[in-house]
Design an enzyme around this catalytic site. Structure first.
Site, short mmCIF file in Angstrom:
data_model
loop_
_atom_site.label_atom_id
_atom_site.label_comp_id
_atom_site.label_asym_id
_atom_site.label_seq_id
_atom_site.Cartn_x
_atom_site.Cartn_y
_atom_site.Cartn_z
CD GLU A 328 3.12 -7.88 1.51
OE1 GLU A 328 4.06 -7.41 0.71
OE2 GLU A 328 3.37 -7.62 2.70
CB CYS A 329 1.38 -13.47 4.64
SG CYS A 329 1.85 -15.10 5.42
#
Length: 437
Positions: A328-329
């Site tokens: 994520e990210c």
């Protein structure tokens, strides 16, 4: 659950509500009060500060991303506490234009739903009796949002305090504290907000100072009396999100720390094994993990160390040969071919996705996200609808793999950052908060 609670909110960001929140948590904890903290909205940094101040895990509550059952399930984590204190985000009524699961994401939604009276922290710099107009407007805008009173911040002098109090007394709004202006009562920040709690050079001393400050200038007994009991549905009403795998190796250190606490709690409650490891310490994920999850964080600040962490990278690549990996990210960026830091230096990453990202070309990406998966994320099947949030300054230089999801913002406008996947390797810039109904 009938634990009495309060919401610490403000007319806008930057008024000092986090200082007030941390000071209250520590002061009440010092007095032997078990205080359960919560954070309204998608902020993933503040809960770690809450935990440091209170000794209890803090959880996010989000009216746009979460349905009522999930909000109730998370609030039940406060069972056994003497008191709840929730910290708002931005201004009390600030949210997105489109209504989500239970509201538009405003802190007022949570205060209204839970029945937690609002204490409004007002920066009274440059005004006196006029502060009463601000407080009165916030109290009257929505009569269904309970209102306890105000704490004045950045008071210039005893005379200034008397003038502000006079205006508030004239409209019947209680003043629960008046905090003198203090230039040293500021937490360090960087591009995504506060510096992480784990990186603060002397966090415990800072929070202790905030507690002393609140004791000296706020009416703690009156604040405790202002708390009201909120009603939460019984334990059958909702559940925390289920785990995406049975044994989940999760990167946890200063570079990878942005994972919502209610997800971890839900996964553990459902029987999943959480297997933490540190890429910055050059640790490989557990060899018997079913899934490796790289959360967001600040890998751009540690790109050189990550690029040279051969044990971590080899272990990650070995796992990816047969089992899923999700980022994520910041974790997504590390799964790519390269990360370019703000100085323009290229750092080779895991090479599991055809992704190159740059912090030398800064552009803010911020907002709620609705995603429908086009490919599975471990046990989350293609077609699954998710709600989440995106906040970063990186730019995609190259992305050669298939999109992971169809992604829109809160208003349904398509977003270019779709994430990507290659076999069982998946990544996205949005942080998952909850499944969408």
């Amino acid at each position: 659950m009938t634990t009495p609670g309060l919401m610490i909110a403000a007319p806008a960001s930057g008024t000092g509500k986090t200082t007030v929140m941390l000071g209250l948590l520590r002061a009440l904890t010092q007095d032997g009060v078990a205080v359960q903290p919560f954070k309204s909205g998608p902020d993933y940094i503040d809960p770690a500060f809450h935990r440091a101040a209170s000794g209890r895990a803090s959880f996010n509550l989000d009216s746009w991303a979460m349905d009522g059952g999930l909000i109730d399930a998370i609030v039940r984590e406060g069972a056994g506490a003497d008191m709840v204190i929730a910290e708002g985000s931005m201004g009390l009524y600030d949210g997105v234009a489109s209504r989500g699961a239970t509201g538009n994401g405003a802190s007022a939604d949570i205060a209204r739903r839970m029945g937690w009276p609002v204490i409004l922290v007002i920066d009274v710099s440059g005004q006196a009796q006029s502060a009463a107009a601000t407080a009165l407007g916030f109290r009257q805008l929505d009569p269904d949002v309970p209102f306890a009173g105000v704490i004045l911040n950045r008071v210039a002098s005893p005379r200034h305090e008397r003038l502000v109090r006079r205006g508030l007394e004239s409209v019947g709004i209680p003043v629960l504290g008046a905090l003198p202006r203090r230039g040293d009562m500021v937490l360090p920040e960087r591009h995504l907000g506060l510096v992480q709690a784990m990186e603060h050079p002397d966090l415990d001393r800072a929070i202790a100072d905030y507690a002393t400050f609140l004791r000296d200038h706020a009416d703690l007994p009156a604040i405790r009396r202002a708390a009201a009991r909120g009603e939460v549905a019984d334990h059958h009403a909702g559940k925390l999100p289920p785990p995406p795998a049975q044994r989940i190796a999760i990167a946890r250190d200063a570079a990878f720390s942005f994972l919502y606490p209610h997800l971890l709690e839900g996964w553990a409650r459902a029987g999943a094994q959480i297997l933490p490891f540190s890429p910055l310490a050059d640790e490989a994920p557990a060899a018997d993990a079913d899934l490796v999850w790289l959360p967001g964080g600040y890998p751009e600040l540690h790109a050189g160390r990550i690029a040279s962490a051969q044990t971590f990278l080899d272990g990650l690549r070995h796992h990816a040969q047969s089992r899923p990996v999700h980022g994520e990210c910041g974790g997504y960026m590390v799964l790519g071919d390269a990360l370019i830091d703000k100085a323009g230096q290229h750092h080779a990453m895991a090479g599991l996705l055809g992704l190159v990202t740059s912090h030398a070309q800064r552009r803010m990406h911020l907002g709620y996200r609705h995603a429908q998966l086009l490919a599975p994320i471990a046990a989350l099947d293609a077609g699954t609808r998710l709600r989440g949030h995106e906040f970063h300054y990186s730019t995609i230089v190259a992305q050669t793999d298939a999109p992971l999801a169809h992604v829109t913002d809160a208003d349904g406008v398509p977003v270019a950052e779709t994430g990507s996947h290659r076999g069982p390797i998946t990544g996205s810039f949005f942080h998952m908060i909850a499944p969408a109904s």
